[in-house]
Design an enzyme around this catalytic site. Structure first.
Site, PDB file in Angstrom:
ATOM      1  N   GLY A  58       0.827  -1.205   0.000  1.00  0.00           N
ATOM      2  CA  GLY A  58       0.000   0.000   0.000  1.00  0.00           C
ATOM      3  C   GLY A  58       0.857   1.249   0.000  1.00  0.00           C
ATOM      4  O   GLY A  58       2.064   1.176   0.271  1.00  0.00           O
ATOM      5  N   CYS A  89       5.046  -6.364   1.758  1.00  0.00           N
ATOM      6  CA  CYS A  89       5.430  -4.942   1.796  1.00  0.00           C
ATOM      7  C   CYS A  89       4.714  -4.229   2.948  1.00  0.00           C
ATOM      8  O   CYS A  89       5.018  -4.446   4.103  1.00  0.00           O
ATOM      9  CB  CYS A  89       5.168  -4.288   0.443  1.00  0.00           C
ATOM     10  SG  CYS A  89       6.014  -2.699   0.245  1.00  0.00           S
ATOM     11  N   TYR A  90       3.698  -3.387   2.653  1.00  0.00           N
ATOM     12  CA  TYR A  90       2.953  -2.725   3.719  1.00  0.00           C
ATOM     13  C   TYR A  90       2.308  -3.749   4.655  1.00  0.00           C
ATOM     14  O   TYR A  90       2.297  -3.579   5.884  1.00  0.00           O
ATOM     15  CB  TYR A  90       1.884  -1.815   3.112  1.00  0.00           C
ATOM     16  CG  TYR A  90       0.961  -1.180   4.137  1.00  0.00           C
ATOM     17  CD1 TYR A  90       1.358  -0.075   4.867  1.00  0.00           C
ATOM     18  CD2 TYR A  90      -0.302  -1.711   4.365  1.00  0.00           C
ATOM     19  CE1 TYR A  90       0.510   0.497   5.815  1.00  0.00           C
ATOM     20  CE2 TYR A  90      -1.160  -1.149   5.296  1.00  0.00           C
ATOM     21  CZ  TYR A  90      -0.745  -0.042   6.021  1.00  0.00           C
ATOM     22  OH  TYR A  90      -1.589   0.515   6.948  1.00  0.00           O
ATOM     23  N   HIS A 176       8.225  -7.947  -3.157  1.00  0.00           N
ATOM     24  CA  HIS A 176       7.004  -8.291  -3.883  1.00  0.00           C
ATOM     25  C   HIS A 176       7.194  -9.569  -4.697  1.00  0.00           C
ATOM     26  O   HIS A 176       7.715  -9.524  -5.818  1.00  0.00           O
ATOM     27  CB  HIS A 176       6.598  -7.151  -4.816  1.00  0.00           C
ATOM     28  CG  HIS A 176       6.135  -5.919  -4.112  1.00  0.00           C
ATOM     29  ND1 HIS A 176       4.823  -5.705  -3.783  1.00  0.00           N
ATOM     30  CD2 HIS A 176       6.825  -4.848  -3.643  1.00  0.00           C
ATOM     31  CE1 HIS A 176       4.707  -4.538  -3.151  1.00  0.00           C
ATOM     32  NE2 HIS A 176       5.909  -4.000  -3.056  1.00  0.00           N
ATOM     33  N   GLU A 178       4.931 -11.130  -6.199  1.00  0.00           N
ATOM     34  CA  GLU A 178       3.982 -11.125  -7.308  1.00  0.00           C
ATOM     35  C   GLU A 178       4.529 -10.491  -8.574  1.00  0.00           C
ATOM     36  O   GLU A 178       3.992 -10.707  -9.674  1.00  0.00           O
ATOM     37  CB  GLU A 178       2.680 -10.420  -6.895  1.00  0.00           C
ATOM     38  CG  GLU A 178       2.783  -8.916  -6.680  1.00  0.00           C
ATOM     39  CD  GLU A 178       3.206  -8.513  -5.292  1.00  0.00           C
ATOM     40  OE1 GLU A 178       2.901  -7.374  -4.898  1.00  0.00           O
ATOM     41  OE2 GLU A 178       3.850  -9.323  -4.594  1.00  0.00           O
ATOM     42  N   ASP A 234     -11.373  -7.297 -24.983  1.00  0.00           N
ATOM     43  CA  ASP A 234     -12.077  -7.037 -23.725  1.00  0.00           C
ATOM     44  C   ASP A 234     -13.575  -6.864 -23.942  1.00  0.00           C
ATOM     45  O   ASP A 234     -14.393  -7.550 -23.331  1.00  0.00           O
ATOM     46  CB  ASP A 234     -11.501  -5.798 -23.040  1.00  0.00           C
ATOM     47  CG  ASP A 234     -10.030  -5.943 -22.719  1.00  0.00           C
ATOM     48  OD1 ASP A 234      -9.557  -7.088 -22.606  1.00  0.00           O
ATOM     49  OD2 ASP A 234      -9.349  -4.909 -22.597  1.00  0.00           O
ATOM     50  N   LYS A 372      -5.216  -9.120 -19.047  1.00  0.00           N
ATOM     51  CA  LYS A 372      -5.410  -9.346 -20.472  1.00  0.00           C
ATOM     52  C   LYS A 372      -5.239 -10.809 -20.867  1.00  0.00           C
ATOM     53  O   LYS A 372      -6.038 -11.337 -21.648  1.00  0.00           O
ATOM     54  CB  LYS A 372      -4.432  -8.468 -21.253  1.00  0.00           C
ATOM     55  CG  LYS A 372      -4.629  -8.503 -22.766  1.00  0.00           C
ATOM     56  CD  LYS A 372      -5.897  -7.812 -23.219  1.00  0.00           C
ATOM     57  CE  LYS A 372      -5.793  -6.314 -23.043  1.00  0.00           C
ATOM     58  NZ  LYS A 372      -6.970  -5.602 -23.597  1.00  0.00           N
TER      59      LYS A 372
END
Length: 516
Positions: A58, A89-90, A176, A178, A234, A372
């Site tokens: 965050g 992280c946060y 991170h 991710e 999309d 995507k």
């Protein structure tokens, strides 16, 4: 009951990457607001088999007013139900802080690729090397751990890069996992999901499709809905998904804004009238959009004007067909860049932050939490042709944001022709499937050139060609010089208003993929 990893969104730019990584490992994940989670954990426990909870990064410090706290009820539920907890992280700092640890500013931001030194290869760091490259993005760090915790890894700047509770399955990572730049990120998630949370890994994209169709049916019922069908993956996927739910009560609307790529309106008509049985309408609104954009140069204002013009047209059509709902093909990168929830705004997407406040239709965004590549998978499962499923991203505001400065029919035509040349040459070079996006941008400057042995003072085109996995980060593509040369030569020879072509070699971050 479906297995689920819940992700608490504290407003980090990478939050949905966490959920995406979990889904890639065949486990369902859902993102929730911390305030909702703290108040209704029991409710989520009845809806899902909660196997683990992750606290995202965050933009705040744990000491700021905008920061969250882990409620007593939340922690009590975690302990009583033995639910593993991971802070990133946060979230990492928050766990340590709320349990009595000390978090301080390290005086400078630790941003980008960093090397961690693994002290203990157990739990979440099982199987990692002694030294690992990871992605950091923080200014505060945990300096001292609560007494019931142990340090698993550190960096040169952060004494606590990873930790775990000595008795409970509670972990924290300052970096991170991710983000793709963390080389062992997926191994870390696999450790957490399968070894620590004991997930079985039986969730598939078909589950998303079935669940979405049921949810759409429940929301819309026997009422009518309209969707802006641009022909991109999309909006096309959203259209077919909703069509599966409500059939002919979906009115698909293609609006020719005058800001589309070369021959795109004709292509969309051909595909969706021959291959699909949609209730389809075509609206020629070129003059209306150019009139609305006259004199506007600021990119955010362009997006707002385009968004409002779109919506006003849809409101008119909705009035004609008595529709109550507007379907949008918004995906997660659109929303995170527009500053949803507590994330910082990067730029407003016309179908997100650009919605007028007086909107008279209820919005449904069936793809709002997808990336995507996930949308492409769903598109193929819904039967969409490769021409649509693998079409490269194109911004909702169209070529308007590829004209830097005021948008006119003349400036759009220049960038449209340049864009068509880029597309054709990239395809001829066999590079199309290796790239995320490739396009031309018309710059608001003219330069001196020599064409046909005479002095010219004409426009400049910038080429933007990038590689990416999910659109959240991107690298400029190292295109062969002969391909760039063919593009440049064709643009300056075939478009009489251009005498210079330049190549953008900036990554995302610090830049975005689009220029505006």
């Amino acid at each position: 009951m479906i297995e689920c990893i819940l992700v608490l969104d504290f407003g980090g730019q990478y939050c949905h990457l966490i959920a995406r990584r979990i889904r890639e490992l065949a486990v369902y994940s859902e993102i929730v607001q911390p305030s909702v989670m703290f108040e209704d954990l029991e409710g989520y426990g009845k809806k899902y088999n909660i196997k683990g909870i992750i606290l995202s990064g965050g933009p705040y410090s744990v000491y700021e007013n905008g920061s969250q706290r882990l409620s007593n009820n939340f922690m009590r539920y975690i302990v009583e139900h033995k639910i593993p907890l991971l802070g990133i992280c946060y979230g990492h700092q928050l766990i340590a802080y709320c349990d009595g640890g000390k978090v301080k500013s390290i005086g400078k931001k630790e941003y980008g690729i960093t090397k961690i030194f693994v002290k203990k290869h157990n739990g979440i760091l099982k199987g990692l090397n002694k030294e690992e490259k990871v992605w950091m993005s923080h200014s505060d760090t945990v300096m001292e751990m609560p007494e019931d915790y142990e340090i698993l890894a550190h960096t040169d700047n952060s004494p606590v890069a990873a930790f775990k509770h000595k008795e409970r399955e509670i972990y924290g990572l300052q970096f991170h996992p991710e983000v793709i730049h963390t080389e062992s990120g997926m191994k870390i998630f696999r450790n957490f999901i399968y070894d620590i949370c004991k997930c079985k890994g039986n969730w598939r994209m078909e589950d998303f499709i079935d669940g979405s169709i049921k949810e759409i049916k429940k929301k819309i019922g026997d009422k009518k809905a309209i969707i802006a069908l641009s022909g991109g993956v999309d909006s096309s996927t959203a259209a077919i998904l909703v069509y599966r739910a409500i059939g002919k009560n979906l009115i698909a609307v293609f609006i020719d804004t005058g800001l589309m790529r070369k021959n795109e309106p004709e292509s969309i008509k051909r595909i969706f009238t021959k291959e699909f049985d949609l209730n389809l309408r075509f609206i020629d609104a070129k003059n209306r959009f150019f009139k609305a954009l006259k004199g506007i140069e600021d990119p955010e204002e362009k997006r707002r004007v385009i968004g409002e013009t779109f919506i006003r047209i849809f409101e008119e059509i909705a009035g004609d067909v008595n529709a109550d709902f507007l379907i949008q093909g918004t995906i997660y990168p659109d929303r995170i860049e527009s500053g949803i929830k507590s994330a910082f705004t990067i730029k407003t997407h016309h179908n997100v932050g650009g919605l007028p406040t007086t909107l008279g239709l209820k919005i449904i965004e069936p793809l709002r939490d997808l990336y995507k590549d996930e949308v492409r998978i769903i598109a193929k499962k819904l039967g969409l042709p490769d021409e649509i499923a693998y079409r490269h991203p194109f911004p909702g505001p169209g070529l308007a944001i590829r004209v830097i400065g005021e948008v006119t029919p003349e400036s759009v035509e220049i960038v449209r022709e340049a864009d068509a040349i880029v597309k054709e040459e990239i395809k001829n070079s066999g590079l199309e499937n290796e790239l995320w996006q490739f396009f031309a941008v018309l710059l608001p400057i003219k330069t001196v050139g020599v064409q046909g042995d005479i002095r010219t003072y004409r426009n400049t085109i910038a080429l933007r060609i990038v590689q990416s996995v999910d659109g959240m980060t991107a690298n400029f593509a190292r295109i062969p010089y002969d391909t760039l040369e063919r593009i440049s030569t064709r643009i300056t020879n075939e478009i009489p208003y251009v005498n210079r072509v330049v190549y953008d070699i900036t990554h995302k971050p610090p830049a975005t993929i689009e220029w505006e």
